[in-house]
Every structure is written in structure tokens, then in C-alpha cells.
Design an enzyme around this catalytic site. Structure first.
Site, PDB file in Angstrom:
ATOM      1  N   ALA A 237      24.963 -18.269 -12.921  1.00 38.37           N
ATOM      2  CA  ALA A 237      23.942 -19.308 -13.109  1.00 38.37           C
ATOM      3  C   ALA A 237      23.391 -19.256 -14.527  1.00 38.37           C
ATOM      4  O   ALA A 237      23.124 -20.300 -15.140  1.00 38.37           O
ATOM      5  CB  ALA A 237      22.815 -19.131 -12.092  1.00 38.37           C
ATOM      6  N   ALA A 238      23.238 -18.058 -15.077  1.00 37.88           N
ATOM      7  CA  ALA A 238      22.687 -17.936 -16.435  1.00 37.88           C
ATOM      8  C   ALA A 238      23.646 -18.544 -17.454  1.00 37.88           C
ATOM      9  O   ALA A 238      23.218 -19.251 -18.382  1.00 37.88           O
ATOM     10  CB  ALA A 238      22.407 -16.473 -16.764  1.00 37.88           C
TER      11      ALA A 238
ATOM     12  N   SER B 255      24.558 -13.817 -13.087  1.00 40.11           N
ATOM     13  CA  SER B 255      25.329 -14.031 -14.326  1.00 40.11           C
ATOM     14  C   SER B 255      25.929 -15.433 -14.387  1.00 40.11           C
ATOM     15  O   SER B 255      25.847 -16.096 -15.433  1.00 40.11           O
ATOM     16  CB  SER B 255      26.425 -12.977 -14.467  1.00 40.11           C
ATOM     17  OG  SER B 255      27.363 -13.105 -13.428  1.00 40.11           O
TER      18      SER B 255
ATOM     19  N   ASP C 190      19.180 -19.220  -7.588  1.00 38.05           N
ATOM     20  CA  ASP C 190      19.556 -18.616  -8.876  1.00 38.05           C
ATOM     21  C   ASP C 190      19.410 -19.623 -10.014  1.00 38.05           C
ATOM     22  O   ASP C 190      18.769 -19.337 -11.032  1.00 38.05           O
ATOM     23  CB  ASP C 190      21.010 -18.103  -8.833  1.00 38.05           C
ATOM     24  CG  ASP C 190      21.159 -16.841  -8.008  1.00 38.05           C
ATOM     25  OD1 ASP C 190      20.233 -16.512  -7.250  1.00 38.05           O
ATOM     26  OD2 ASP C 190      22.215 -16.181  -8.110  1.00 38.05           O
TER      27      ASP C 190
ATOM     28  N   PRO D 259      25.798  -8.179 -16.125  1.00 32.92           N
ATOM     29  CA  PRO D 259      27.048  -7.795 -15.462  1.00 32.92           C
ATOM     30  C   PRO D 259      27.421  -8.803 -14.370  1.00 32.92           C
ATOM     31  O   PRO D 259      26.541  -9.312 -13.677  1.00 32.92           O
ATOM     32  CB  PRO D 259      26.736  -6.417 -14.858  1.00 32.92           C
ATOM     33  CG  PRO D 259      25.257  -6.262 -14.909  1.00 32.92           C
ATOM     34  CD  PRO D 259      24.725  -7.196 -15.936  1.00 32.92           C
ATOM     35  N   VAL D 260      28.723  -9.104 -14.259  1.00 33.04           N
ATOM     36  CA  VAL D 260      29.149 -10.094 -13.255  1.00 33.04           C
ATOM     37  C   VAL D 260      29.125  -9.484 -11.850  1.00 33.04           C
ATOM     38  O   VAL D 260      29.209  -8.266 -11.689  1.00 33.04           O
ATOM     39  CB  VAL D 260      30.563 -10.673 -13.541  1.00 33.04           C
ATOM     40  CG1 VAL D 260      30.557 -11.513 -14.793  1.00 33.04           C
ATOM     41  CG2 VAL D 260      31.600  -9.577 -13.617  1.00 33.04           C
TER      42      VAL D 260
ATOM     43  N   LEU E 243      22.572 -10.269 -10.445  1.00 31.04           N
ATOM     44  CA  LEU E 243      21.610 -10.625 -11.498  1.00 31.04           C
ATOM     45  C   LEU E 243      21.788 -12.061 -12.009  1.00 31.04           C
ATOM     46  O   LEU E 243      21.227 -12.426 -13.037  1.00 31.04           O
ATOM     47  CB  LEU E 243      21.694  -9.632 -12.665  1.00 31.04           C
ATOM     48  CG  LEU E 243      21.344  -8.172 -12.370  1.00 31.04           C
ATOM     49  CD1 LEU E 243      21.306  -7.354 -13.658  1.00 31.04           C
ATOM     50  CD2 LEU E 243      20.008  -8.030 -11.657  1.00 31.04           C
TER      51      LEU E 243
END
Ligand code: MEV
Length: 312
Positions: free
Chosen positions: A109-110, A107, A151, A100-101, A105
Site C-alpha cells: 500500500a505504501a 509495504s 492499509d 520489508p515485504v 507493515l
């Protein structure tokens, strides 16, 4: 050039968010249960431009139509520079994420890590985790303004880290597997806003806020040792203390505080918000056997978006 798929995990910060922006250490781990995927395939017809298709954010456009500073454009340019390429072939780039943006968590960087790795692989460019992390860091600036780099680092290396700006990365050792329940508060706030909010507080009252930041740093050093020793009860106490410091930095919310209280009343060892705060996710540390009961109770309280993660 065959079709390429690359994945990158989400992350959680166990200790030290915000203080890490000011040069203090922090501890983060990857969360493979949530991930971003970048898929690249060649465009055979030469007259079609490279296209980015990201249904999660309702995007389906030629990459040239995105602003220059957009993370997707930046990553593509950095990959081209790394490979010393003069031009790139036309590609179809699909981006998808289950993270989720604006929820703490990682998002952004992933997605950057997955995209950078997929482009390098697709184009046959040799790359290291450090290259991928550095590229994602540049993209993070777009999301954050002043990212610490934690991150992109934890996600690019996909390993638990003890991270401090300008210092070599240290891996963390976990003495005994720990069970975490990650709970989404349902509120969203951009990291940029939260990081700026803390910066404003620090600018107005540096003495007071810098002391809190230093206290967080000492707590993180202690937490690293406790993680190594496997003393879960003490770890829980440190989490709670870290949450208090985050409250003092004004990045918690009444919902996050309520979730921390619910967890403690249900017998957790500790709990804290995780990430930039202002909403997003929080983490609960509890015994493996106790997690299902706590999870049930959290669901009953109206927070249905949870992840049980075992960190080892
Ligand atoms: C965001 O995941 C963590 C923060 O400390 C910002 C950063 O380190 O860049 C709030």
C-alpha cells in the site's frame, strides 16, 4: 515537468486485523520510520518508453511489459483517468522502499500511495487523500484479493485511524503518547494467503469464527476509548486479548507467540501480532524507559530487526 519525489509511510495495526475484513472496526497508525519512495523524472528522448526501476524487487523494465493487473500499471491507469489525460509523457519511475515485504507493515500500500501521489504531482493533476487512497485500494486487490481498505487509508492519510468498511473514517485520539517496539519475526507470509485461510475457516464453521470476529470488534471499540483515556495498562491487556483472538483465528505462529511471551516476561503491558500474521511483525507495548531493555532482550533472543515507535 520537474523531477518529483513522494514518500509514503509504513503502518501497523494496533487492533482488529482480519476482523476488519468482515466489517468490524480496526485501529491503525502510520510508521514513518519505514517508508516507500517514488521518484519520477521526464524522459527527454521521445522514442523511449516509460520505465519502472525498482531495485528492491530486481525490476527495471518498460511499464508496458508488466501485466495489465499489476499494481504499477493499475495506478498509472487510474492517475491518467483522474487527470482525464489521453496519453502520458514518457517517464522514468524509480520505486524504493525501506518497508520489508509481507511483514504486516503495509509495504504494498505504501508503494502504491507513493507512486499515485508522485504521478499526480508530476503530471500536475489535482488530487485529494481520498483519491490517492482509492487508487491504492484498487492496487491492493492485486496483493490481497479481498482487502478491507485499512492499509491504503491509514497510509494515504498518514494519520491514526479507526477504520470500518463502508463507514466514514474516524481519526483516533491518543490520550497519552504510547511507546511500541515493533519486532520482525523473520518469517514472511503473504496477506492474501492469510486472509484466504481465515475465509476458509469461517466458511467451514461460521458460527464459531463469526463469534470471534464479533468479539474482536467489541474489543476494538473498547480499545479506542482506552487509547483516548491514556490507560496504558488496560490497553496492554486488550492487546494480549486481541492476540488470543488472532491465535483462535489460526493466524499466529509459534515464533510470534514466543515473542509475545518474551515481552510479557520482560514486563511489557501487552503484545500482539500485527497485520496478517503467519509471521511478519508483532508489537510490544511498554513504558518508554523500559523499551531499551526489552529491545536488548529481544535482540539477544535473535530478533535484531526492531523499531521503537512513539505514537502520539
Ligand atoms: C493487513 O494489514 C490487515 C488484514 O486485516 C487484511 C486487510 O484488512 O485487508 C489482515
Amino acid at each position: 515537468m520537474p523531477r518529483t519525489i513522494q514518500k509514503a509511510p509504513g503502518k501497523i495495526i494496533l487492533f482488529g486485523e482480519h476482523a476488519v475484513v468482515y466489517g468490524q472496526p480496526a485501529i491503525a497508525v502510520p510508521i514513518p520510520q519505514r517508508y516507500a519512495t517514488a521518484t519520477i523524472e521526464p524522459i527527454i528522448r521521445g522514442d523511449e518508453p516509460t520505465r519502472i526501476i525498482a531495485p528492491d524487487i530486481q525490476m527495471d523494465i518498460p511499464i508496458d511489459d508488466l501485466p495489465y493487473e499489476h499494481p504499477f500499471v493499475q495506478i498509472t491507469k487510474l492517475v491518467k483517468d483522474l487527470g482525464k489525460l489521453h496519453h502520458l509523457p514518457a517517464m522514468k519511475i524509480h520505486i524504493h522502499s525501506t518497508i520489508p515485504v509481507s511483514s504486516g507493515l503495509g509495504s504494498g500500500a505504501a508503494v502504491s500511495v507513493a507512486l499515485a501521489r508522485a504521478l499526480c504531482t508530476f503530471l500536475g493533476i489535482e488530487h485529494t487523500n481520498a483519491d490517492i487512497s482509492a487508487m491504492a485500494y484498487e492496487a491492493e486487490k492485486y496483493h490481497h484479493g479481498n482487502p478491507s481498505g485499512i492499509d491504503n487509508t491509514v497510509i494515504a492519510y498518514s494519520r491514526g485511524i479507526f477504520y470500518q468498511r463502508e463507514q466514514p473514517i474516524k481519526w483516533i485520539t491518543i490520550g497519552r503518547p504510547i511507546d511500541l517496539l515493533i519486532v520482525n519475526s523473520g518469517e514472511q507470509k503473504s496477506t492474501r494467503i492469510m486472509v484466504n485461510q481465515v475465509a476458509e475457516k469461517v466458511a467451514v464453521n461460521p458460527e464459531y469464527y463469526n463469534q470471534i470476529i464479533l468479539n474482536v470488534g467489541s474489543l476494538v471499540i473498547q480499545a479506542k476509548k482506552i487509547l483516548e483515556s491514556g490507560d496504558i495498562e488496560t490497553l496492554g491487556k486488550l492487546m494480549l486479548k486481541n492476540h488470543q483472538y488472532l491465535q483462535e483465528l489460526h493466524v499466529s505462529t509459534s515464533t510470534l507467540d514466543q515473542l509475545v511471551m518474551l515481552a510479557m516476561n520482560a514486563g511489557a503491558f501487552g503484545a500482539k501480532l500485527s497485520g496478517a500474521g503467519g509471521g511478519g511483525n508483532m508489537i510490544i507495548l511498554a513504558d518508554h524507559e523500559q523499551i531499551p531493555d526489552i529491545e536488548h532482550m529481544i535482540h539477544q533472543a535473535g530478533f535484531s530487526n526492531t523499531i521503537h515507535a512513539t505514537i502520539q
